[in-house]
Design an enzyme around this catalytic site. Structure first.
Site, mmCIF file in Angstrom:
data_model
loop_
_atom_site.group_PDB
_atom_site.id
_atom_site.type_symbol
_atom_site.label_atom_id
_atom_site.label_comp_id
_atom_site.label_asym_id
_atom_site.label_seq_id
_atom_site.Cartn_x
_atom_site.Cartn_y
_atom_site.Cartn_z
ATOM 1 N N ARG A 5 0.980 -1.189 0.182
ATOM 2 C CA ARG A 5 -0.134 -0.323 -0.079
ATOM 3 C C ARG A 5 1.066 0.867 0.546
ATOM 4 O O ARG A 5 0.402 2.271 -0.857
ATOM 5 C CB ARG A 5 -0.903 -0.242 0.846
ATOM 6 N N SER B 279 -4.473 4.840 4.912
ATOM 7 C CA SER B 279 -4.150 3.902 4.992
ATOM 8 C C SER B 279 -3.344 3.235 3.445
ATOM 9 O O SER B 279 -2.797 2.616 3.317
ATOM 10 C CB SER B 279 -5.331 2.511 5.171
ATOM 11 N N GLU C 277 -17.741 4.088 -0.654
ATOM 12 C CA GLU C 277 -16.948 2.985 -2.658
ATOM 13 C C GLU C 277 -18.231 2.952 -3.550
ATOM 14 O O GLU C 277 -17.228 3.119 -4.737
ATOM 15 C CB GLU C 277 -16.214 2.428 -1.991
ATOM 16 N N HIS D 135 -5.242 -4.046 1.566
ATOM 17 C CA HIS D 135 -5.699 -4.522 2.571
ATOM 18 C C HIS D 135 -6.109 -6.086 2.131
ATOM 19 O O HIS D 135 -7.345 -6.267 2.708
ATOM 20 C CB HIS D 135 -6.311 -3.598 3.291
ATOM 21 N N ASP E 215 -6.509 -5.201 11.227
ATOM 22 C CA ASP E 215 -8.963 -4.431 11.595
ATOM 23 C C ASP E 215 -8.973 -5.745 11.136
ATOM 24 O O ASP E 215 -11.063 -4.959 11.475
ATOM 25 C CB ASP E 215 -7.760 -4.650 9.991
ATOM 26 N N GLN F 247 -12.594 -5.911 7.042
ATOM 27 C CA GLN F 247 -12.345 -5.496 7.218
ATOM 28 C C GLN F 247 -11.324 -6.448 6.180
ATOM 29 O O GLN F 247 -10.763 -6.005 4.660
ATOM 30 C CB GLN F 247 -10.432 -5.163 7.064
#
Length: 145
Positions: free
Chosen positions: A16, A43, A64, A115, A123, A127
């Site tokens: 990431r 993140s 999203e 992720h 998390d 997630q």
């Protein structure tokens, strides 16, 4: 035959973080590149892009599906959007928009899911996703890396 050589595994940066740095470098090379985010830029490391190019960074909040729609609209107007969120959110919440406004009209949208997988640490399971790759692979014209 046994060997006496040993090798040390030196972990690099998280994928990431590598994405955030790569997005920033791409943004420096091409002004058509924009970033679209679903309130996870710290993140996903998209915040690096936002800091240098605030006029090319679009925060959609925790939405999203809307993020994917915004990215498709930007792509339709000649921009090259990178829409980033956790993979489980980007794909699972944004699938209908990925299908209807990105895949079918063949617009140049990059959906970045960080992720991903089932072992993302603290998390927790909400997630995580394993279906994200299967869903994305089912879309016509989508290239999944």
């Amino acid at each position: 035959m046994p060997t006496t050589e040993s090798y040390e595994l030196k972990p690099g940066m998280a994928t990431r973080e590598a994405f955030g740095h790569a997005l920033l470098e791409l943004g420096r090379q091409d002004s058509r590149i924009v970033a679209v985010d679903a309130d996870l830029s710290k993140s996903t490391f998209a915040h690096l892009f936002a800091k240098e190019f605030p006029e090319r960074f679009f925060s959609c909040g925790i939405a999203e599906a809307n993020m994917v729609g915004v990215a498709a609209g930007l792509a339709s107007s000649g921009k090259i959007p990178f829409a980033a969120s956790f993979a489980s959110f980007a794909v699972n919440k944004g699938f209908e928009q990925m299908r209807v406004v990105a895949a079918y009209p063949h617009v140049n949208v990059k959906i970045v899911g960080t992720h991903c997988g089932i072992s993302i640490g603290e998390d927790g399971p909400s997630q995580m996703a394993v279906e994200d790759i299967g869903l994305a692979c089912s879309l016509p014209g989508f290239v999944v890396l």
